[in-house]
Design a protein around this motif. Structure first.
Motif, mmCIF file in Angstrom:
data_model
loop_
_atom_site.group_PDB
_atom_site.id
_atom_site.type_symbol
_atom_site.label_atom_id
_atom_site.label_comp_id
_atom_site.label_asym_id
_atom_site.label_seq_id
_atom_site.Cartn_x
_atom_site.Cartn_y
_atom_site.Cartn_z
ATOM 1 N N GLN A 52 0.830 -1.209 0.000
ATOM 2 C CA GLN A 52 0.000 0.000 0.000
ATOM 3 C C GLN A 52 0.862 1.255 0.000
ATOM 4 O O GLN A 52 0.448 2.316 0.459
ATOM 5 C CB GLN A 52 -0.965 -0.024 1.187
ATOM 6 C CG GLN A 52 -2.005 -1.123 1.058
ATOM 7 C CD GLN A 52 -3.163 -0.968 2.013
ATOM 8 O OE1 GLN A 52 -3.366 0.078 2.589
ATOM 9 N NE2 GLN A 52 -3.936 -2.027 2.168
ATOM 10 N N SER A 53 2.052 1.124 -0.505
ATOM 11 C CA SER A 53 2.968 2.243 -0.681
ATOM 12 C C SER A 53 3.897 1.897 -1.835
ATOM 13 O O SER A 53 4.128 0.730 -2.132
ATOM 14 C CB SER A 53 3.774 2.472 0.602
ATOM 15 O OG SER A 53 4.879 3.313 0.351
ATOM 16 N N ARG A 255 -10.122 2.308 -2.402
ATOM 17 C CA ARG A 255 -8.722 2.668 -2.186
ATOM 18 C C ARG A 255 -7.948 2.674 -3.503
ATOM 19 O O ARG A 255 -7.154 3.584 -3.773
ATOM 20 C CB ARG A 255 -8.060 1.690 -1.209
ATOM 21 C CG ARG A 255 -6.734 2.168 -0.655
ATOM 22 C CD ARG A 255 -5.995 1.050 0.051
ATOM 23 N NE ARG A 255 -5.461 0.087 -0.896
ATOM 24 C CZ ARG A 255 -4.311 0.239 -1.554
ATOM 25 N NH1 ARG A 255 -3.574 1.314 -1.366
ATOM 26 N NH2 ARG A 255 -3.906 -0.671 -2.413
ATOM 27 N N THR A 256 -8.189 1.667 -4.344
ATOM 28 C CA THR A 256 -7.488 1.586 -5.629
ATOM 29 C C THR A 256 -7.789 2.802 -6.494
ATOM 30 O O THR A 256 -6.883 3.393 -7.102
ATOM 31 C CB THR A 256 -7.893 0.299 -6.368
ATOM 32 O OG1 THR A 256 -7.534 -0.834 -5.582
ATOM 33 C CG2 THR A 256 -7.211 0.203 -7.723
ATOM 34 N N VAL A 259 -6.175 6.008 -5.013
ATOM 35 C CA VAL A 259 -4.734 6.025 -5.265
ATOM 36 C C VAL A 259 -4.444 6.481 -6.691
ATOM 37 O O VAL A 259 -3.537 7.286 -6.940
ATOM 38 C CB VAL A 259 -4.119 4.633 -4.994
ATOM 39 C CG1 VAL A 259 -2.703 4.549 -5.540
ATOM 40 C CG2 VAL A 259 -4.106 4.334 -3.493
ATOM 41 N N PHE A 264 -0.408 8.813 -6.439
ATOM 42 C CA PHE A 264 0.565 8.763 -5.352
ATOM 43 C C PHE A 264 1.875 8.098 -5.779
ATOM 44 O O PHE A 264 2.883 8.235 -5.103
ATOM 45 C CB PHE A 264 -0.022 8.007 -4.156
ATOM 46 C CG PHE A 264 -1.204 8.715 -3.553
ATOM 47 C CD1 PHE A 264 -1.121 10.052 -3.193
ATOM 48 C CD2 PHE A 264 -2.406 8.053 -3.355
ATOM 49 C CE1 PHE A 264 -2.210 10.700 -2.640
ATOM 50 C CE2 PHE A 264 -3.492 8.704 -2.809
ATOM 51 C CZ PHE A 264 -3.400 10.035 -2.451
ATOM 52 N N TYR A 272 -0.632 12.895 2.360
ATOM 53 C CA TYR A 272 -1.449 11.700 2.590
ATOM 54 C C TYR A 272 -0.997 10.966 3.850
ATOM 55 O O TYR A 272 -1.805 10.493 4.639
ATOM 56 C CB TYR A 272 -1.362 10.768 1.388
ATOM 57 C CG TYR A 272 -1.798 9.348 1.673
ATOM 58 C CD1 TYR A 272 -3.090 9.082 2.105
ATOM 59 C CD2 TYR A 272 -0.906 8.282 1.549
ATOM 60 C CE1 TYR A 272 -3.491 7.783 2.393
ATOM 61 C CE2 TYR A 272 -1.295 6.998 1.829
ATOM 62 C CZ TYR A 272 -2.589 6.753 2.248
ATOM 63 O OH TYR A 272 -2.964 5.478 2.545
ATOM 64 N N TYR A 333 -6.272 12.353 -1.090
ATOM 65 C CA TYR A 333 -5.795 11.674 0.116
ATOM 66 C C TYR A 333 -6.737 11.866 1.310
ATOM 67 O O TYR A 333 -6.705 11.080 2.241
ATOM 68 C CB TYR A 333 -4.374 12.128 0.476
ATOM 69 C CG TYR A 333 -4.202 13.590 0.795
ATOM 70 C CD1 TYR A 333 -4.600 14.119 2.021
ATOM 71 C CD2 TYR A 333 -3.593 14.440 -0.122
ATOM 72 C CE1 TYR A 333 -4.423 15.463 2.312
ATOM 73 C CE2 TYR A 333 -3.401 15.778 0.177
ATOM 74 C CZ TYR A 333 -3.823 16.290 1.388
ATOM 75 O OH TYR A 333 -3.640 17.610 1.667
ATOM 76 N N LEU A 336 -9.485 9.209 0.952
ATOM 77 C CA LEU A 336 -8.777 7.933 1.071
ATOM 78 C C LEU A 336 -8.437 7.642 2.530
ATOM 79 O O LEU A 336 -8.580 6.500 3.003
ATOM 80 C CB LEU A 336 -7.497 7.970 0.235
ATOM 81 C CG LEU A 336 -6.540 6.790 0.395
ATOM 82 C CD1 LEU A 336 -7.242 5.478 0.058
ATOM 83 C CD2 LEU A 336 -5.309 6.960 -0.481
#
Length: 512
Positions: A52-53, A255-256, A259, A264, A272, A333, A336
């Motif tokens: 997730q990063s 979330r997808t 992003v 991001f 964020y 963000y 999110l």
């Protein structure tokens, strides 16, 4: 299922029990529980760091493709491994209790995570490393996660709640710090999560003296013999698993898309990171307070209010999905962070409910934990696939964003009204081993062990101690009246008592 011994033993509560409960509450946050909590925090932070990063993939060619492929392989491997552990829980119990498993699973997580350093290689080598990274981390992280199912089966519910709360706060802090590392430092930090978690976990387990000859002190895993208990267990597994499956789809879909809207992968993640850390921490702290009330509350109003609050945040995160497209000044963000915070709080509440289930069904805790966590992992997989298809395959516009938002709202509404209703929550709370129930169960086990009762005699003794009559025991265990009477006579003889009341007195006087 009924409340064990509440009506029969409720009037036998002594001042000694009250003092013991007070001492237990006063010493709840011990170094051992904190160690288990930090171990859980490292375990929860690892997938956030890995998938997730973009920290692990910065500077790589086709970095998003590498992340997507690794995440897909890892989550599939995690789901399959957890499901197999749950299905074959009787065999996995022996593997989990072996000494090599203590070191193999976390070291495997670390080694497989380090493979991402070579993921930027072109051609077959790079593809092979990405594949090994995804599958390896999925398998080893799932196997290591099963340790927590075993630990939750032997901790008291208050201890589990404290460890879970510490774990969620620790995971937030760790992930927040991770977002500001460079790529090489990020890989090392992420890879260290498995071994660090193992060290803290086994410190906590050893300090609590629940690892005598194995990693857990669980009774041998088996299915409940009582048909009613077995049905109840299966119903709750389905309810918990489907809840996290449905909510996972909604969460990961949102979330997808957030992003991708926020880009991001190519922008500064500091705003964020700060927003997510602040909102998640504040929401988690509030939920922790409600959770601690939950495990001591006699009613369901507090838990219901917490559940409604969490579902409201889930709906808000979904409804805000079109906002970044309609209002360009709204950064992606912010919604999110709300979406992530709501799902994390739901997850923390579900962890507490699963802890109660594992404690109540100790002989089936790996079965319950494995299947619930498998469904829990499958939800984000489906949500990610749908989100990626919408963004890259169809091309997301405002109308598509509204459609996705409506889909997420519909999924949350279906979950709230048909899968995990307030009645389901009340039923789940009713099986939670509160102090009185837990002391009753522990004393029954102590009596069974001390007086050498057989497994069947122990089962019948507990049912009579709960106030069940002979026809009920006969029907539930599919035994004849004479067989149940003979077992009861043998139980009385072994215990040296002559009536059910004397048996109850003996159980109450037994030291757990």
């Amino acid at each position: 299922m009924g409340l064990p011994g509440e009506q029969v033993l409720g009037n036998l509560k002594t001042s000694k029990d009250d003092k013991g409960a007070q001492r237990q509450a006063a010493g709840l946050i011990t170094p051992a529980i904190a160690g288990i909590g930090v171990a859980l925090g490292c375990t929860l932070a690892w997938p956030l760091m890995a998938f997730q990063s973009m920290n692990l993939y910065v500077g790589l060619a086709h970095c998003e493709w590498i992340l997507d492929r690794a995440y897909l392989l890892s989550i599939v491997a995690t789901t399959v491994t957890l499901a197999l552990c749950g299905i074959f829980h009787k065999q996995f119990d022996r593997l989990l209790g072996s000494a090599p498993a203590r070191y193999l699973f976390p070291i495997g997580m670390a080694v497989c995570t380090l493979l991402v350093l070579g993921a930027g290689n072109e051609g077959t080598v790079g593809t092979a490393l990405v594949t090994a990274y995804g599958i390896g981390t999925g398998v080893f992280s799932a196997l290591f996660l099963m340790n927590f199912g075993a630990v939750l089966g032997v901790l008291s519910l208050k201890q589990s709640a404290a460890a879970i709360a510490i774990g969620y706060l620790a995971s937030t802090v760790l992930f927040f710090a991770f977002l500001f590392f460079g790529r090489f430092e990020s890989v090392l930090f992420c890879a260290s999560m498995g071994p660090v978690a193992a060290a803290f976990l086994f410190y906590g387990v050893s300090s609590l003296q629940i690892d005598k000859k194995q990693a857990n002190a669980l009774p041998r895993q088996a299915d409940p013999e009582d048909p009613a208990e077995h049905r109840q267990l299966l119903r709750l597994i389905c309810a918990f698993g489907l809840t996290m499956l449905v909510c996972g789809v909604s969460y990961e879909l949102s979330r997808t898309l957030y992003v991708q809207m926020g880009q991001f992968a190519s922008s500064d993640v500091a705003p964020y990171a700060v927003a997510q850390a602040c909102i998640t921490t504040l929401t988690a702290i509030g939920s922790i307070g409600v959770a601690l009330v939950l495990i001591t509350s006699k009613g369901v109003r507090g838990p219901e209010a917490c559940y409604r609050l969490i579902t409201t945040f889930l709906l808000a995160g979904a409804l805000l999905l079109p906002a970044p497209m309609l209002f360009p000044n709204v950064p992606a963000y912010l919604p999110l962070a709300i979406d992530v915070a709501a799902f994390q709080c739901l997850g923390m509440g579900m962890w507490i409910l699963v802890a109660g289930l594992c404690r109540r069904y100790q002989t089936s805790c790996l079965f319950a934990f494995g299947l619930i966590r498998a469904a829990w992992s499958a939800g984000p997989l489906v949500g990610m696939l749908i989100g990626r298809w919408l963004w890259y395959g169809v091309g997301l516009d405002v109308a598509g964003a509204f459609t996705a938002a409506c889909t997420c709202v519909l999924l949350t509404a279906l979950m709230n009204n048909f899968v995990f209703t307030e009645n389901t929550l009340a039923r789940a709370l009713s099986i939670m081993p509160t102090d009185r129930k837990q002391r009753f169960q522990d004393r029954c086990r102590a009596v069974i062990e001390r007086y050498g009762l057989t497994e069947r005699e122990g089962e019948i003794m507990i049912m009579f101690a709960k106030g069940r009559n002979l026809p009920y025991v006969q029907e539930e265990l599919c035994l004849s009246k004479s067989t149940v009477s003979t077992h009861r006579q043998h139980i009385y003889q072994k215990l040296g008592v002559h009536s059910a009341q004397e048996m109850i007195d003996l159980i109450q006087e037994e030291k757990a």
